[in-house]
Structures are given as C-alpha cells and as structure tokens.
Write a protein that holds these residues in place. Structure first.
Motif, mmCIF file in Angstrom:
data_model
loop_
_atom_site.group_PDB
_atom_site.id
_atom_site.type_symbol
_atom_site.label_atom_id
_atom_site.label_comp_id
_atom_site.label_asym_id
_atom_site.label_seq_id
_atom_site.Cartn_x
_atom_site.Cartn_y
_atom_site.Cartn_z
ATOM 1 N N UNK A 144 0.828 -1.196 0.000
ATOM 2 C CA UNK A 144 0.000 0.000 0.000
ATOM 3 C C UNK A 144 0.860 1.243 0.000
ATOM 4 N N UNK A 145 0.218 2.417 -0.019
ATOM 5 C CA UNK A 145 0.973 3.676 -0.041
ATOM 6 C C UNK A 145 0.407 4.722 0.922
ATOM 7 N N UNK A 146 -0.761 4.492 1.486
ATOM 8 C CA UNK A 146 -1.425 5.525 2.280
ATOM 9 C C UNK A 146 -0.690 5.810 3.585
ATOM 10 N N UNK A 147 -0.653 7.081 3.942
ATOM 11 C CA UNK A 147 -0.091 7.469 5.228
ATOM 12 C C UNK A 147 -0.859 6.780 6.355
ATOM 13 N N UNK A 148 -0.132 6.336 7.354
ATOM 14 C CA UNK A 148 -0.764 5.735 8.527
ATOM 15 C C UNK A 148 -0.908 4.235 8.476
ATOM 16 N N UNK A 149 -0.596 3.617 7.333
ATOM 17 C CA UNK A 149 -0.814 2.175 7.238
ATOM 18 C C UNK A 149 0.191 1.358 8.041
ATOM 19 N N UNK A 150 1.410 1.862 8.183
ATOM 20 C CA UNK A 150 2.381 1.121 8.996
ATOM 21 C C UNK A 150 1.874 0.961 10.421
ATOM 22 N N UNK A 151 1.329 2.031 10.987
ATOM 23 C CA UNK A 151 0.786 1.960 12.340
ATOM 24 C C UNK A 151 -0.429 1.041 12.390
ATOM 25 N N UNK A 152 -1.229 1.055 11.341
ATOM 26 C CA UNK A 152 -2.401 0.199 11.275
ATOM 27 C C UNK A 152 -1.993 -1.269 11.262
ATOM 28 N N UNK A 153 -0.952 -1.588 10.514
ATOM 29 C CA UNK A 153 -0.451 -2.963 10.462
ATOM 30 C C UNK A 153 0.062 -3.398 11.831
ATOM 31 N N UNK A 154 0.745 -2.510 12.532
ATOM 32 C CA UNK A 154 1.213 -2.844 13.881
ATOM 33 C C UNK A 154 0.051 -3.149 14.805
ATOM 34 N N UNK A 155 -1.024 -2.384 14.683
ATOM 35 C CA UNK A 155 -2.204 -2.628 15.515
ATOM 36 C C UNK A 155 -2.837 -3.974 15.178
ATOM 37 N N UNK A 156 -2.924 -4.278 13.895
ATOM 38 C CA UNK A 156 -3.486 -5.567 13.484
ATOM 39 C C UNK A 156 -2.643 -6.714 14.028
ATOM 40 N N UNK A 157 -1.336 -6.621 13.858
ATOM 41 C CA UNK A 157 -0.457 -7.704 14.293
ATOM 42 C C UNK A 157 -0.506 -7.900 15.797
ATOM 43 N N UNK A 158 -0.647 -6.796 16.535
ATOM 44 C CA UNK A 158 -0.737 -6.906 17.992
ATOM 45 C C UNK A 158 -2.031 -7.592 18.430
ATOM 46 N N UNK A 159 -3.078 -7.454 17.624
ATOM 47 C CA UNK A 159 -4.384 -8.006 17.980
ATOM 48 C C UNK A 159 -4.618 -9.413 17.437
ATOM 49 N N UNK A 160 -3.687 -9.932 16.632
ATOM 50 C CA UNK A 160 -3.883 -11.238 16.009
ATOM 51 C C UNK A 160 -2.633 -12.106 16.198
ATOM 52 N N UNK A 161 -2.834 -13.257 16.784
ATOM 53 C CA UNK A 161 -1.719 -14.151 17.054
ATOM 54 C C UNK A 161 -1.443 -15.085 15.879
ATOM 55 N N UNK A 162 -2.495 -15.505 15.186
ATOM 56 C CA UNK A 162 -2.337 -16.534 14.150
ATOM 57 C C UNK A 162 -2.126 -15.970 12.749
ATOM 58 N N UNK A 163 -2.376 -14.671 12.558
ATOM 59 C CA UNK A 163 -2.208 -14.033 11.246
ATOM 60 C C UNK A 163 -1.425 -12.742 11.430
ATOM 61 N N UNK A 164 -0.411 -12.542 10.621
ATOM 62 C CA UNK A 164 0.398 -11.331 10.684
ATOM 63 C C UNK A 164 0.502 -10.705 9.293
ATOM 64 N N UNK A 165 0.463 -9.391 9.251
ATOM 65 C CA UNK A 165 0.633 -8.660 7.995
ATOM 66 C C UNK A 165 2.086 -8.206 7.861
ATOM 67 N N UNK A 166 2.628 -8.341 6.664
ATOM 68 C CA UNK A 166 3.962 -7.845 6.355
ATOM 69 C C UNK A 166 3.807 -6.727 5.347
ATOM 70 N N UNK A 167 4.005 -5.497 5.784
ATOM 71 C CA UNK A 167 3.678 -4.330 4.970
ATOM 72 C C UNK A 167 4.853 -3.842 4.142
ATOM 73 N N UNK A 168 4.592 -3.539 2.875
ATOM 74 C CA UNK A 168 5.561 -2.903 1.991
ATOM 75 C C UNK A 168 4.936 -1.621 1.450
ATOM 76 N N UNK A 169 5.616 -0.504 1.666
ATOM 77 C CA UNK A 169 5.104 0.783 1.205
ATOM 78 C C UNK A 169 5.520 1.024 -0.233
ATOM 79 N N UNK A 170 4.526 1.220 -1.101
ATOM 80 C CA UNK A 170 4.748 1.526 -2.506
ATOM 81 C C UNK A 170 4.679 3.041 -2.671
#
Length: 446
Positions: free
Chosen positions: A50-76
C-alpha cells in the motif's frame, strides 16, 4: 455529492452487471476457496502492499491483535507505481496477498486474473458499508476486496488571498476562470495542472455527464468525444490558454506543497485524504484555508465526480494469495475495527480518508483538519457531508482502464505544455482505446 438528506446517496462506482463473454478478456482460475491450512507451523504471514499514510501503524495494531495471522507491509510510492509493480509481480508469480487500490483498476485486474473472488468470506458484510463503496469492490456481482474509504469531493481555497483581491469562493467553473484571471494579474495561479496527471480531465468530464465507457449489448461502447467530454475540455482549455494554472509536478511533492503554503497556487479540487499532505507539509498558512462546494457547470445542479483521486479506496485480495480466507478477514478488520477506522480517518495519524462504512457522516470531524482550516473548520463539516450526496453514480471503468489511463497520461503533458488541444487528446484517446480493446479480443463499438 451535495445532498443533505439523512441517508445520502454514495458513489456507485459502476461496473455493469453483464455477462463477461466478450466484455472482459479471459480471466485466470477462480481459486479453491483456500482455508489457509498448509500444514506449516506458526502464524500465517500475509504480504500487504500500500501507499497511504498511517498504514504502517495500522499494520502494527493488526499484528498486535492477532496471534495466528500477521501482515507484512511494503510501502509503494504511489498508485501508478502500484499498477506496474503488481502487474510485474503477477507475471512473476509472487504477488502479495493484499493490495491497496481504488475502484478504477478493479475491472482491469479482474480481466487479467489478478484478483481473487472473496465473496464467500466477506459477502455477508455488505450491510456494513455504504452502497457506493461496496459497489466499487465488485465485478459481475463477485466481491474482490473490502472498501476502505468513500470520496467526498470539494474545493479548498485560500481565504486570505481571495479576500485580499475582493474575490468570492467560485460557485461555477465560469466563476473559477474569472477569479483565475484576476489572480493572474498578481502573479498567482488559481490551480495546478501537473503534466503527469490527467485526472483533471477525467473528473471534469465525469461531472459533465460524459461516459468514456458504456455497455451496449454484448459490447463495450467507447466515446471520448461526447457532449460532457467536450464541455470539460472547454473549461480546461480556457484555464491553460489563459495561463491560469501552475505546472508543478507531483514528482517534487514538497515543492507542490510549498507552492500552496506560500500562496503561489490557491485552490485545489480534492477529497479529504489530500488534506493530510497539506497538514503534514505546511508551515505558514494554517487557518487560512476553507472549503466550498465543487464548482458546477453554469445552470446545472451540483454534481461531483467519483473517479481517480476522488474514487473510493479498497484493499483487494490477489488470486495468487495462498491464504485467501485470512487475507479477506484481515481486510475486513482493517476497514471495520473502530480504532483502525478512526486512525485512518485522521489527517494527522492517517490519510484523512472518509471511511466506506454505512454511516460515514460521523467521521467527518476526524477526516478534516481544524489546524488547517482554523475558524473555517465547523462550516467545512457541512460542505463535506453535503458533498456525499451528489457523487456521480453512473461512471463505468472499462476493462483496459489501466492501459488507457497510461496512454492518457503520456499525452496529457502535451496539453499542459500547449503542444496540443484538449480536443486533440480526446480524439486520440477515442481511436487508441477502440483499437486497444480490439487488440485484446474484446468486443467494442466506437
């Protein structure tokens, strides 16, 4: 986009519900409805571009809330870069699971077999989203992603500059051009036309009632020279011929923002998300900006575009993703979790996007900046809310939109530099688009 009714109409980013035969090129496999079980230990990792501002923080929040699924973010870098990188990744067989994008590219990617049908995983969540945003993630009734945003559209302008020269906020495009002529006398441009960004032509044509693509029986109909397109061309040509526009490229994003901040250019037709860049880059003009409705064509009712930078956002699941179910559920969480939605709606912590949820009005206060607007902040809320009710609802994105837009982009710079007229560009795009569709084996009239 300007209705004050309690339940406002939202942009229906139309992809006509017609048989795919002859309208889209052959699609790739439909997938197996992957349940994510692969026998591997540890959490499932889902690559996310993705490219939107704020998505890195959003991914961190998702990963903190999910044990079995993790997002690996790449900024385009940006949206157009995404088109190229995803196309290359699909060809190489290593596409990410989730990609951020907007509605205009969905039909193209479906026709190329790049996206996964995730209807079985998220289809029951349709009522969580407004109708326009939900329509944008569909082709032929199948769901390929989850909406992240709606797209109110309006004008933001420098109140101090307008007041200094006795100007009112332009209500029509005629007013806009007249104000531009006054400002030009003082070395100020009323708008900026970047040579690489033809979205101005698209959205003004859309507002004027143009239909570059339409469905006609079992064929696509192409028309870049209809009445609406020519009406848009006239407005743009007057601005260019009168040297009322600056010509700063968004390749130097900082320079563009400085120009607005210093008063070199004093209006933008935007949605909420562009305001985030203004907040993050300005130093001098906080409190000097206000919102006003998108200019109308003389004698016409308010109508605002739903295309390109103004179109609704979404996170899409790719066909090559090995864990489609988890990817679909992750996309749903990113778009509906209250904390995630609020974070992305803010121009300070996110991108200032209006959520694609069924009731977006409650997020207007988060999506616009009091710091940027100052005393104009409270009136701006109504401008944004009203604009949601006049969004264009009948625009159709064709199956070669990505290729078409790339060609449009390559020729637009010649319009900005006065090497060709807007009408010349439209004539070229008519011929080019018809031939391109034919070369893909897609039925076309035009």
């Amino acid at each position: 986009m300007n209705s004050s009714s309690p339940r406002r109409r939202f942009a229906r980013i139309a992809v006509a519900s017609v048989a795919l035969t002859g309208l889209l090129a052959a699609c790739g496999g439909s997938g197996s409805g992957d349940d994510g079980s692969s026998g591997a230990t540890g959490p499932v990792t889902l690559p996310f571009w993705g490219w939107a501002n704020g998505q890195e923080a959003l991914v961190k929040s998702f990963n903190a809330a999910h044990k079995d699924v993790q997002l690996k973010y790449t900024k385009v870098t940006d949206q157009l870069t995404m088109q190229k990188q995803l196309s290359n990744a699909v060809k190489a067989g290593n596409a990410p699971c989730l990609v951020q994008n907007t509605a205009e590219y969905v039909t193209t990617w479906v026709s190329q077999g790049a996206l996964a049908d995730i209807t079985e995983y998220v289809g029951s969540s349709a009522d969580k989203f407004n109708a326009g945003a939900w329509a944008g993630v569909q082709v032929q009734g199948k769901v390929y992603g989850v909406p992240t945003s709606s797209a109110p559209a309006f004008t933001i302008y420098r109140t101090d500059v307008f007041e200094k020269y006795g100007l009112k906020a332009p209500a029509t495009w005629d007013d806009f051009i007249a104000a531009g002529k006054v400002l030009k006398k003082h070395g100020i441009h009323i708008t900026n036309y970047a040579g690489e960004d033809p979205s101005t032509l698209e959205v003004l044509a859309m507002q004027a009632g143009a239909h570059w693509y339409a469905i006609d029986g079992d064929s696509w109909k192409v028309d870049f020279q209809d009445e609406g397109s020519l009406k848009a061309a006239d407005v743009i040509q007057q601005i260019i011929d009168g040297d009322l526009n600056s010509k700063l490229s968004f390749a130097d994003y900082a320079a563009v923002q400085r120009n607005y901040d210093k008063g070199g250019t004093v209006t933008r037709q935007i949605s909420t998300w562009q305001m985030a860049g203004m907040v993050q880059n300005f130093t001098d003009s906080f409190g000097d900006w206000a919102l006003t409705p998108w200019p109308t064509y003389k004698g016409e009712a308010a109508k605002t575009p739903a295309g390109t930078n103004q179109s609704g956002g979404m996170n899409l699941v790719t066909e090559q993703c090995e864990h489609k179910k988890q990817a679909a559920e992750a996309a749903l969480w990113l778009s509906t979790d209250p904390g995630a939605v609020k974070s992305m709606a803010s121009p300070e912590t996110g991108s200032g996007v209006m959520p694609g949820l069924a009731d977006s009005d409650s997020f207007v206060a988060e999506a616009i900046s009091e710091k940027l607007l100052g005393d104009n902040y409270e009136p701006a809320k109504k401008i944004v809310t009203d604009s949601l009710g006049t969004v264009t609802t009948d625009w159709v994105y064709g199956p070669n939109w990505t290729a078409m837009f790339t060609e449009l982009q390559s020729e637009w710079g010649k319009v900005v530099s006065k090497e060709q007229k807007v009408t010349d560009l439209l004539a070229h795009m008519q011929e080019w688009t018809v031939e391109d569709l034919k070369s893909r084996g897609i039925n076309v009239k035009g």
